[in-house]
Structures are given as C-alpha cells and as structure tokens.
Design a protein around this motif. Structure first.
Motif, PDB file in Angstrom:
ATOM      1  N   TYR A  14       0.869  -1.178   0.000  1.00 45.33           N
ATOM      2  CA  TYR A  14       0.000   0.000   0.000  1.00 45.33           C
ATOM      3  C   TYR A  14       0.905   1.227   0.000  1.00 45.33           C
ATOM      4  O   TYR A  14       1.851   1.307   0.781  1.00 45.33           O
ATOM      5  CB  TYR A  14      -0.901   0.014   1.238  1.00 45.33           C
ATOM      6  N   ARG A  15       0.594   2.189  -0.855  1.00 50.77           N
ATOM      7  CA  ARG A  15       1.415   3.397  -0.960  1.00 50.77           C
ATOM      8  C   ARG A  15       0.554   4.643  -0.758  1.00 50.77           C
ATOM      9  O   ARG A  15      -0.503   4.802  -1.367  1.00 50.77           O
ATOM     10  CB  ARG A  15       2.068   3.464  -2.346  1.00 50.77           C
ATOM     11  N   PHE A  16       1.036   5.538   0.100  1.00 48.19           N
ATOM     12  CA  PHE A  16       0.406   6.835   0.311  1.00 48.19           C
ATOM     13  C   PHE A  16       1.508   7.888   0.245  1.00 48.19           C
ATOM     14  O   PHE A  16       2.508   7.794   0.958  1.00 48.19           O
ATOM     15  CB  PHE A  16      -0.306   6.892   1.667  1.00 48.19           C
ATOM     16  N   ALA A  17       1.336   8.888  -0.626  1.00 45.24           N
ATOM     17  CA  ALA A  17       2.417   9.848  -0.852  1.00 45.24           C
ATOM     18  C   ALA A  17       1.853  11.200  -1.282  1.00 45.24           C
ATOM     19  O   ALA A  17       0.714  11.308  -1.751  1.00 45.24           O
ATOM     20  CB  ALA A  17       3.386   9.328  -1.899  1.00 45.24           C
ATOM     21  N   LEU A  18       2.689  12.217  -1.136  1.00 40.72           N
ATOM     22  CA  LEU A  18       2.365  13.572  -1.576  1.00 40.72           C
ATOM     23  C   LEU A  18       3.501  14.073  -2.462  1.00 40.72           C
ATOM     24  O   LEU A  18       4.659  13.692  -2.288  1.00 40.72           O
ATOM     25  CB  LEU A  18       2.196  14.518  -0.376  1.00 40.72           C
ATOM     26  N   GLY A  19       3.163  14.932  -3.415  1.00 41.89           N
ATOM     27  CA  GLY A  19       4.190  15.463  -4.295  1.00 41.89           C
ATOM     28  C   GLY A  19       3.646  16.541  -5.196  1.00 41.89           C
ATOM     29  O   GLY A  19       2.644  17.189  -4.894  1.00 41.89           O
ATOM     30  N   ASN A  20       4.291  16.731  -6.345  1.00 45.70           N
ATOM     31  CA  ASN A  20       3.839  17.721  -7.317  1.00 45.70           C
ATOM     32  C   ASN A  20       4.215  17.284  -8.724  1.00 45.70           C
ATOM     33  O   ASN A  20       4.957  16.337  -8.919  1.00 45.70           O
ATOM     34  CB  ASN A  20       4.407  19.105  -6.991  1.00 45.70           C
ATOM     35  N   PHE A  60      -0.568  20.054  -7.385  1.00 44.86           N
ATOM     36  CA  PHE A  60      -0.389  19.232  -6.189  1.00 44.86           C
ATOM     37  C   PHE A  60      -0.776  17.796  -6.522  1.00 44.86           C
ATOM     38  O   PHE A  60      -1.750  17.538  -7.224  1.00 44.86           O
ATOM     39  CB  PHE A  60      -1.259  19.754  -5.052  1.00 44.86           C
ATOM     40  N   LEU A  61      -0.001  16.844  -6.004  1.00 47.97           N
ATOM     41  CA  LEU A  61      -0.221  15.434  -6.299  1.00 47.97           C
ATOM     42  C   LEU A  61      -0.380  14.645  -5.009  1.00 47.97           C
ATOM     43  O   LEU A  61       0.396  14.795  -4.072  1.00 47.97           O
ATOM     44  CB  LEU A  61       0.964  14.876  -7.096  1.00 47.97           C
ATOM     45  N   GLY A  62      -1.404  13.833  -4.968  1.00 50.15           N
ATOM     46  CA  GLY A  62      -1.579  12.904  -3.864  1.00 50.15           C
ATOM     47  C   GLY A  62      -1.701  11.492  -4.416  1.00 50.15           C
ATOM     48  O   GLY A  62      -2.436  11.273  -5.383  1.00 50.15           O
ATOM     49  N   ARG A  63      -0.965  10.570  -3.856  1.00 51.10           N
ATOM     50  CA  ARG A  63      -1.049   9.180  -4.308  1.00 51.10           C
ATOM     51  C   ARG A  63      -1.664   8.326  -3.212  1.00 51.10           C
ATOM     52  O   ARG A  63      -1.275   8.422  -2.042  1.00 51.10           O
ATOM     53  CB  ARG A  63       0.343   8.660  -4.666  1.00 51.10           C
TER      54      ARG A  63
END
Length: 212
Positions: free
Chosen positions: A78-84, A90-93
């Motif tokens: 399971y992957r939970f991440a934030l980025g751009n 804005f990116l949320g995974r």
C-alpha cells in the motif's frame, strides 16, 4: 531519442544485476536458512519516486509504503504519498481501494440503521484491497528480485484554476530488495500508465524500510 537511451541503460543494468546474482537454484537452497525465510513479514518504508511521461511532463512524490508478506514469495503493498507535477499541480497518491471505501463509510455514518454494519464491512473490504502485488524471487541470502503489478493505484491532482481530478492508474516493474537487518533497501524501476487516453510514464524510485 533520450528515452531510448535511458531505456537501453536500464535494460543493461537489469541484465548485469541478473548475471551478477547467484543462480536461482543455488539461492533456493539457502532460502530457508536466509533472512527471507519467515512468512508474515511487515515492512514499513519511506518512499521517494519520480515518473517521466513521454509528453515531457513529470511528477515526483514522497511518502510511506506498507508491505506485507502473505508467503515467502507473495507480498502486497500500500502506498500513500504527496508530491507535485512539472506543471505545478499538487499530487496525492493513494490506493483506489482506500478512495472507494470512503463511499460506504460515509453511507454507514449517515444510515445508523440495520444497513450500517453491512456498509462498514464493505468499507473495510474496499480499504484492504492492495495497491500492488509482488512475486518475490530469492537471488541470494540477502537479495530478492520482486516482479510487481499495481493495477489499483490512484493519483489525485489539484490544479490551479481547474477542477480537481482523480485518476486511476496501472503500474508494473521490477524491484531489487536488499536485506540488511533490520533495514531493507529497495530500488525499483517500471512503468506507470493512468487509465484512459493518457501518456505512458517511466517510473523509478527507492524504498528504505524497517522489518517489523
């Protein structure tokens, strides 16, 4: 042209790693005596990755990865991440299952009747659906080769002056899991393809985790 050169280099690196590792048959003999012998491992990792799409756009994220070994060979993640993104969005995974679970969960909170228990079970089932499934091949006492497929990922994009968007995506690739107790270092490379008419991306990253 630059993508062809990059893919060629990655292919040569993969070939070198495979040739440099001990044979699978020899590794299997040491498998039960190695550090990868126990079932039910849980690995908690910090994650960093980058995706370069064929349209010259890119995205990068930092987050957390949770991996659970169902058997010696099979694991789920399971992957939970934030980025751009390179466009400044804005990116949320997250996992598609965790997003889907929000609907029966909210319905259960609003219902508060006989159906609420069924809805809560439905939310739990959706939430535990994994983002990724991997088949892990022992290549030595401290090394695993993980072939993974991630059919249920989700990307949340928040754009300026536009509506937010949630895109489901498919991923596949190979991981090199280097075990040095209690740490696990996992570089990986693969592809990432948002469903629909979206460009293909070359996906690479690294995980640094602790076995629990």
């Amino acid at each position: 042209m630059k993508y062809d050169i990059l893919l060629a280099k990655l292919s040569l690196l993969l070939l070198y790693c495979l040739l440099a590792c001990p044979s699978t048959a020899s590794a299997q003999n040491n498998y039960d005596d190695g550090i990868i012998r126990k079932r039910g491992w849980f690995v908690f990792s910090a994650a960093a990755d980058r995706t370069q799409f064929l349209t010259d756009s890119s995205m990068q994220s930092f987050g957390l990865n949770f991996e659970f070994y169902l058997s010696r060979r099979l694991s789920i993640s399971y992957r939970f991440a934030l980025g751009n993104t390179s466009e400044g969005s804005f990116l949320g995974r997250l996992t598609l299952g965790s997003y889907a679970s929000s609907f029966p969960f909210r319905a259960a909170l609003q219902d508060r009747g006989q159906n609420s228990e069924v809805l809560m079970y439905a939310a739990l089932i959706c939430f535990v659906l994994p983002d990724e499934i991997a088949y892990n091949i022992p290549m030595g006492t401290n090394l695993e080769l993980g072939l993974y497929v991630a059919p249920a990922g989700a990307l949340y994009l928040s754009r300026k002056d536009e509506y937010d968007a949630l895109r489901s995506c498919f991923g596949a690739g190979v991981k090199f899991k280097i075990h040095q107790p209690p740490l696990v270092l996992t570089p990986y490379v693969g592809i990432l393809q948002p469903y629909g008419p979206n460009p293909l991306g070359l996906h690479a990253g690294v995980l640094l985790g602790v076995r629990l």
